[in-house]
Design a protein around this motif. Sequence first.
Motif, PDB file in Angstrom:
ATOM      1  N   VAL A  57      -4.116  -1.415   7.444  1.00  0.00           N
ATOM      2  CA  VAL A  57      -5.450  -1.386   6.627  1.00  0.00           C
ATOM      3  C   VAL A  57      -5.062  -2.340   5.460  1.00  0.00           C
ATOM      4  O   VAL A  57      -3.787  -2.336   4.879  1.00  0.00           O
ATOM      5  N   PHE A  58      -6.118  -3.219   5.049  1.00  0.00           N
ATOM      6  CA  PHE A  58      -5.949  -4.139   3.822  1.00  0.00           C
ATOM      7  C   PHE A  58      -6.077  -3.557   2.579  1.00  0.00           C
ATOM      8  O   PHE A  58      -6.860  -3.096   2.304  1.00  0.00           O
ATOM      9  N   HIS A  59      -4.993  -3.496   2.025  1.00  0.00           N
ATOM     10  CA  HIS A  59      -5.112  -3.116   0.300  1.00  0.00           C
ATOM     11  C   HIS A  59      -5.015  -4.386  -0.788  1.00  0.00           C
ATOM     12  O   HIS A  59      -4.121  -5.069  -0.849  1.00  0.00           O
ATOM     13  N   PRO A  60      -6.245  -4.767  -1.340  1.00  0.00           N
ATOM     14  CA  PRO A  60      -6.120  -5.843  -1.994  1.00  0.00           C
ATOM     15  C   PRO A  60      -5.159  -5.877  -3.260  1.00  0.00           C
ATOM     16  O   PRO A  60      -4.520  -6.895  -3.402  1.00  0.00           O
ATOM     17  N   ASP A  61      -4.891  -4.716  -3.686  1.00  0.00           N
ATOM     18  CA  ASP A  61      -3.985  -4.642  -4.693  1.00  0.00           C
ATOM     19  C   ASP A  61      -2.611  -4.864  -4.329  1.00  0.00           C
ATOM     20  O   ASP A  61      -1.733  -5.307  -5.035  1.00  0.00           O
TER      21      ASP A  61
END
Length: 308
Positions: free
Chosen positions: A296-300
């Motif tokens: 899952v892509f987490h921007p932070d």
Amino acid sequence: MFNSLSDRLTATFKNLRGRGRLSEADIDATVREIRRALLDADVAVPVVRQFTAAVRERALGAEVSGALNPAQQVVKIVNDELVGILGGQTRSLQLAKTPPTVIMLAGLQGAGKTTLAGKLALALKEQGHTPLLVAADLQRPNAVTQLSVVAERAGVPVFAPHPGNTSDHDMADGALVGDPVGVARDGVAEARTKQHDIVIVDTAGRLGVDELLMQQAADIRSAITPDEVLFVIDAMIGQDAVTTANAFAEGVDFTGVVLSKLDGDARGGAALSVAKVTGRPIMFASTGEKLTDFEVFHPDRMASRILD
Ligand code: GDP
């Protein structure tokens, strides 16, 4: 992926360490360094412009008092802005109120769609879902076989047209000739009948954006009204990313982005431009050829990784 960008930004911040209040000239010099680092990483020019303008404005307005020293303040500002261009919040899959949730995949040939179909199916299966994969890529002779292989590795069923035993699909010049819209529609109907709670529809890609491809994808989209349309983009494609992403945003109105091949050593500008340019969130990252190379892509977290 971001090693070079990461090193450049770290070096820039190092120059600020131990400094007292930063003058406007100091800030301008820092912003210039950041601009060069982003451009060299292939980040799209308009994104770089907005990014550096925001960093400059916030750095000039930053209060000196407070817990952070000037260098730390600049790092924090750059971090916040990076999170912003990467889409801000983590965005998870929108599940349909009434199953099945329909997920359509779109993107150029070789972007990593078929591999992603398997990765997503495996991840969803492990969460207790019962995904069905649908092979609506009839363009490439091997696409259906490839999806079947991926499905088997993920341990999920696949709905595919079989040349020879499906009357409306023939082999011609080695390619499956058939109606991808019909296959997509039948696949979703099959998911409903067999009570799969998620159906993932793989669609055809071309080497470059072309009208026929886009029309076909748009037709599939209208036929199956997906809950999510995921645009898969190879993070290594550099400056072409923006043109391609815009074409797909307009053509199929995708709801989220999947960055593939983030394990590569290219400069990664695509990754940093696509969410900002299209205004759609990056939802997943593909980081290798194995089905488990998927997150899952987490921007932070991505911003922290870049500034680490
Ligand atoms: P499609 O044409 O969009 O369906 O793309 P494929 O799924 O067939 O992928 C094209 C090639 O890229 C294949 O050789 C895959 O093994 C490879 N690939 C896909 N995703 C990744 C990834 O995240 N990292 C790496 N290194 N290779 C990938």
